[in-house]
Design a protein around this motif. Structure first.
Motif, PDB file in Angstrom:
ATOM      1  N   LEU A   1       0.731  -1.053  -0.210  1.00  0.00           N
ATOM      2  CA  LEU A   1      -0.198  -0.010  -0.051  1.00  0.00           C
ATOM      3  C   LEU A   1       0.945   1.195   0.001  1.00  0.00           C
ATOM      4  O   LEU A   1       1.669   1.344   0.998  1.00  0.00           O
ATOM      5  CB  LEU A   1      -0.752  -0.044   1.094  1.00  0.00           C
ATOM      6  N   ASP A   2       0.938   1.946  -1.237  1.00  0.00           N
ATOM      7  CA  ASP A   2       1.787   3.198  -1.339  1.00  0.00           C
ATOM      8  C   ASP A   2       1.688   4.031  -0.246  1.00  0.00           C
ATOM      9  O   ASP A   2       2.614   4.730   0.105  1.00  0.00           O
ATOM     10  CB  ASP A   2       1.698   3.586  -2.691  1.00  0.00           C
ATOM     11  N   SER A   3       0.624   4.526   0.045  1.00  0.00           N
ATOM     12  CA  SER A   3       0.341   5.543   0.744  1.00  0.00           C
ATOM     13  C   SER A   3      -0.951   5.415   1.695  1.00  0.00           C
ATOM     14  O   SER A   3      -1.929   4.760   1.412  1.00  0.00           O
ATOM     15  CB  SER A   3      -0.237   6.854  -0.174  1.00  0.00           C
ATOM     16  N   ILE A   4      -0.911   6.259   2.876  1.00  0.00           N
ATOM     17  CA  ILE A   4      -2.094   6.512   3.418  1.00  0.00           C
ATOM     18  C   ILE A   4      -2.446   8.007   3.615  1.00  0.00           C
ATOM     19  O   ILE A   4      -1.932   8.892   4.471  1.00  0.00           O
ATOM     20  CB  ILE A   4      -1.781   6.103   5.154  1.00  0.00           C
ATOM     21  N   MET A   5      -3.434   8.253   2.763  1.00  0.00           N
ATOM     22  CA  MET A   5      -3.992   9.525   2.615  1.00  0.00           C
ATOM     23  C   MET A   5      -2.923  10.926   2.323  1.00  0.00           C
ATOM     24  O   MET A   5      -2.781  11.437   3.311  1.00  0.00           O
ATOM     25  CB  MET A   5      -4.860   9.885   3.927  1.00  0.00           C
ATOM     26  N   ASP A   6      -2.345  10.932   1.388  1.00  0.00           N
ATOM     27  CA  ASP A   6      -1.322  11.791   0.852  1.00  0.00           C
ATOM     28  C   ASP A   6      -1.557  12.370  -0.453  1.00  0.00           C
ATOM     29  O   ASP A   6      -2.397  12.289  -0.929  1.00  0.00           O
ATOM     30  CB  ASP A   6       0.215  11.268   1.213  1.00  0.00           C
ATOM     31  N   PRO A   7      -0.594  13.285  -0.779  1.00  0.00           N
ATOM     32  CA  PRO A   7      -0.721  14.133  -2.224  1.00  0.00           C
ATOM     33  C   PRO A   7      -0.981  13.200  -3.325  1.00  0.00           C
ATOM     34  O   PRO A   7      -1.203  13.383  -4.525  1.00  0.00           O
ATOM     35  CB  PRO A   7       0.421  15.040  -2.251  1.00  0.00           C
TER      36      PRO A   7
END
Length: 360
Positions: A251-257
């Motif tokens: 999972l690359d990100s958790i709520m980012d740009p």
């Protein structure tokens, strides 16, 4: 994790592209004067989200383009404090480019010296192809010098001419770094012609490179410049697996740009990935848990103390399912996360009462 929970500040990513995400992050650093403690607080929130889903081993990239390196300092503290419950590998990532940023190479080596576990790179974001190749070589040189693993953001673009992966594989072979190198994303592989891909796979097998595919983020970020048909943006997961090349899902990100959603649930990632990669046949379904367990352990070089066998650390999860197939079909939840023989997370499955009469 230094980016976690920052989506919308200072603005939302309207195009949904990787490049706008990088621009927004650079803008944010100029506008939002975060302290190390602010970054650490957000990272700890992200850690808690992942722990709830049974995750005990994390590889996270940290931006080392900021001359203060306060993001790295914050995550080094998080890594040390979370050690009883989670193993964290930190990848030093020159997010703005190793040579696009005049201080990039110096900051990368400083980050490694400070304690980063893995050397990163982002060749497709450099100003020229030549700079991209130069950055790959430098990342490998630093990894060899400091005895580190390598994880390169490689060809994360829908451009069939983005072929840094072949350079990464070739340099891995030349420098004798087989089994220590990871290529993340490799989205451009989805646009390569089959003849070139066949040749590429022979080099990849010799280099013994690991791959990380990020199904949700890649589907979200790639194909943004296409009209119909719109590309999926994912690397050739099924084909790599068929060639016995190690691939895992993340999972690359958790709520980012770069990705506005996410809460650390890898079962959800597997479900998305199987659909996007046309891997919903029975054989791929019943082996899908490998993509977020054993394959990831190989990528993180955790094989010495990994798996359920006598003598290993008692670190494991228990999921609420009767089989691998049912676990994937129902996205079964984690009911116990066990660390060193102690239950660190326990979840009680929801009880559902159906007030209806079923037809006989």
């Amino acid at each position: 994790m230094d980016y976690a929970l920052t989506a919308g500040t200072p603005r939302w990513n309207k195009s949904g592209s990787v490049f706008e995400g990088i621009e927004i992050w650079a803008e944010r650093r100029q506008i939002v004067k975060e302290t190390k403690d602010d970054i650490k607080e957000r990272a700890l929130q992200a850690v808690q989200m992942q722990l709830k889903h049974g995750i005990q081993h994390v590889r996270t990239h940290v931006d080392v383009s900021d001359p203060t390196l306060k993001g790295l300092e914050a995550l080094l503290e998080v890594k040390a404090e979370m050690k009883p419950w989670m193993d964290i590998q930190l990848v030093a990532l020159p997010q703005e480019g190793m040579y696009t940023n005049p201080e990039g190479e110096e900051l990368l080596e400083k980050a490694i010296d400070m304690g980063a576990d893995v050397v990163g790179g982002i060749p497709h974001y450099e100003l020229t192809r030549e700079d991209g190749i130069k950055s790959i070589k430098k990342s490998l040189e630093l990894a060899k010098k400091y005895d580190k693993l390598i994880d390169i953001h490689c060809d994360e673009i829908d451009d069939e001419q983005a072929r840094y992966l072949e350079t990464l594989a070739a340099e891995t072979i030349r420098m004798g770094m087989q089994d220590r190198v990871t290529a993340s994303h490799t989205a451009a592989m989805g646009s390569y012609n089959n003849a070139y891909t066949y040749k590429l796979f022979q080099i990849l097998k010799k280099a013994n490179i690991h791959f990380i595919a990020l199904p949700k983020a890649n589907l979200h970020l790639q194909g943004r410049f296409d009209s119909y048909p719109v590309r999926r943006g994912l690397t050739r997961v099924k084909e790599l697996l068929n060639e016995n090349i190690n691939v895992c899902f993340g999972l690359d990100s958790i709520m980012d740009p770069w990705y506005p959603l996410g809460d650390g649930n890898l079962m959800d990632v597997v479900d998305t990935g199987l659909h996007a990669c046309h891997m919903t046949d029975y054989d791929h379904i019943v082996t899908a848990l490998d993509l977020i367990t054993t394959n990831g352990a190989k990528t993180m070089a955790m094989t010495d103390d990994y798996g359920v066998k006598e003598g290993n650390s008692a670190n494991l999860i228990v999921i609420d399912s009767t089989s691998e197939y049912e676990a994937i079909r129902t996205q079964a939840p984690v009911v116990y996360s066990i660390r060193n023989g102690e239950i660190i997370v326990q979840m009680k499955p929801a009880k559902i009462t159906m007030n209806i009469s079923l037809l006989s």
